[in-house]
Design a protein around this motif. Sequence first.
Motif, short mmCIF file in Angstrom:
data_model
loop_
_atom_site.label_atom_id
_atom_site.label_comp_id
_atom_site.label_asym_id
_atom_site.label_seq_id
_atom_site.Cartn_x
_atom_site.Cartn_y
_atom_site.Cartn_z
N PHE A 194 51.50 38.24 53.79
CA PHE A 194 51.79 38.94 53.32
C PHE A 194 52.16 38.79 51.94
N ALA A 195 53.45 38.62 51.71
CA ALA A 195 53.96 38.13 50.65
C ALA A 195 53.26 37.13 49.96
N THR A 196 52.55 36.67 50.32
CA THR A 196 52.52 35.57 49.36
C THR A 196 50.62 36.25 48.85
N SER A 197 50.10 36.87 49.75
CA SER A 197 48.88 37.88 49.80
C SER A 197 49.23 38.65 48.00
N LEU A 198 50.09 39.74 48.31
CA LEU A 198 50.87 40.15 46.96
C LEU A 198 50.99 39.33 46.27
N VAL A 199 52.30 38.65 46.26
CA VAL A 199 51.69 37.33 44.51
C VAL A 199 50.84 36.86 44.44
N GLY A 200 49.77 36.39 44.58
CA GLY A 200 48.44 35.74 44.07
C GLY A 200 48.29 36.38 43.83
N ASN A 201 48.01 37.73 44.11
CA ASN A 201 46.47 39.11 44.09
C ASN A 201 47.35 39.70 42.34
N LEU A 202 48.58 39.54 42.68
CA LEU A 202 49.15 39.96 41.38
C LEU A 202 49.41 39.54 39.80
N MET A 203 49.79 38.06 40.44
CA MET A 203 49.94 37.40 39.24
C MET A 203 48.87 37.13 38.41
N ARG A 204 47.15 36.82 39.53
CA ARG A 204 45.68 37.36 38.90
C ARG A 204 45.56 38.87 37.55
N GLY A 205 46.81 39.24 38.22
CA GLY A 205 45.98 40.41 37.11
C GLY A 205 47.14 40.48 35.67
N VAL A 206 47.75 39.90 35.65
CA VAL A 206 48.84 39.94 34.58
C VAL A 206 49.25 38.61 34.10
N ARG A 207 48.42 37.54 34.43
CA ARG A 207 48.78 36.42 33.94
C ARG A 207 48.60 36.68 32.23
N ALA A 208 49.72 35.99 31.56
CA ALA A 208 48.79 35.61 30.37
C ALA A 208 47.85 34.81 29.37
#
Length: 208
Positions: A194-208
């Motif tokens: 779950f933690a890995t998925s949280l980070v992956g989902n978040l980074m896809r939306g906020v990465r420069a």
Amino acid sequence: MTEPAEPARTAGPARPARRGRGRRPADEVRADVLGAAGALLLDKGMGAFTIEAVAERAGASKTTIYKWWPSKGALALDGYFHAVESALAFPDTGDLEADLTAQLRSFVRVLTGTPAGRVIAELIGQAQTDPDLAAALSQRYSGPRRELAVRRMRRAREQGELRADVDPEVLVDQLWGACYHRLLLPGPPVTEEFATSLVGNLMRGVRA
């Protein structure tokens, strides 16, 4: 990807009180008190946590303990953090996604693989009706932990890993808040996946 740190080991029994002559150095006494506080919390939980019990385990006087900690809640939080600090170190390898994944997975292991998850849930619960404990929780644990994550994300934003309009405070709530949500409420478990998925989902939306 950097491997996450191993979770903190459950603190063992506190060292027996020393009976030799002479006064122990203050740093040594303080370390013994923190170790005893962390051990008592992980062994017995917040319900059995008292200044008297910590003093007995540490071989220190209540007067000495109160010089450093104004309340039971303040000591409990410092003892808790002392017990889990090594597992909650925040890496900075220059790769934000790897660092967030490592830290969040390590955090989840502490919550689920040691008694620390039960303890922090008890502390959060009691803080809802104990203003002193709530203040100590913010000042001694959640505030400093939050600031570590915010600083790491600000560096990533300055280095171009995150979009310029991203608010690190909100990102912290999205990641750690989701873990606490699963910890405190009945429903799906909090897991490393779950933690890995949280980070992956978040980074896809906020990465420069």
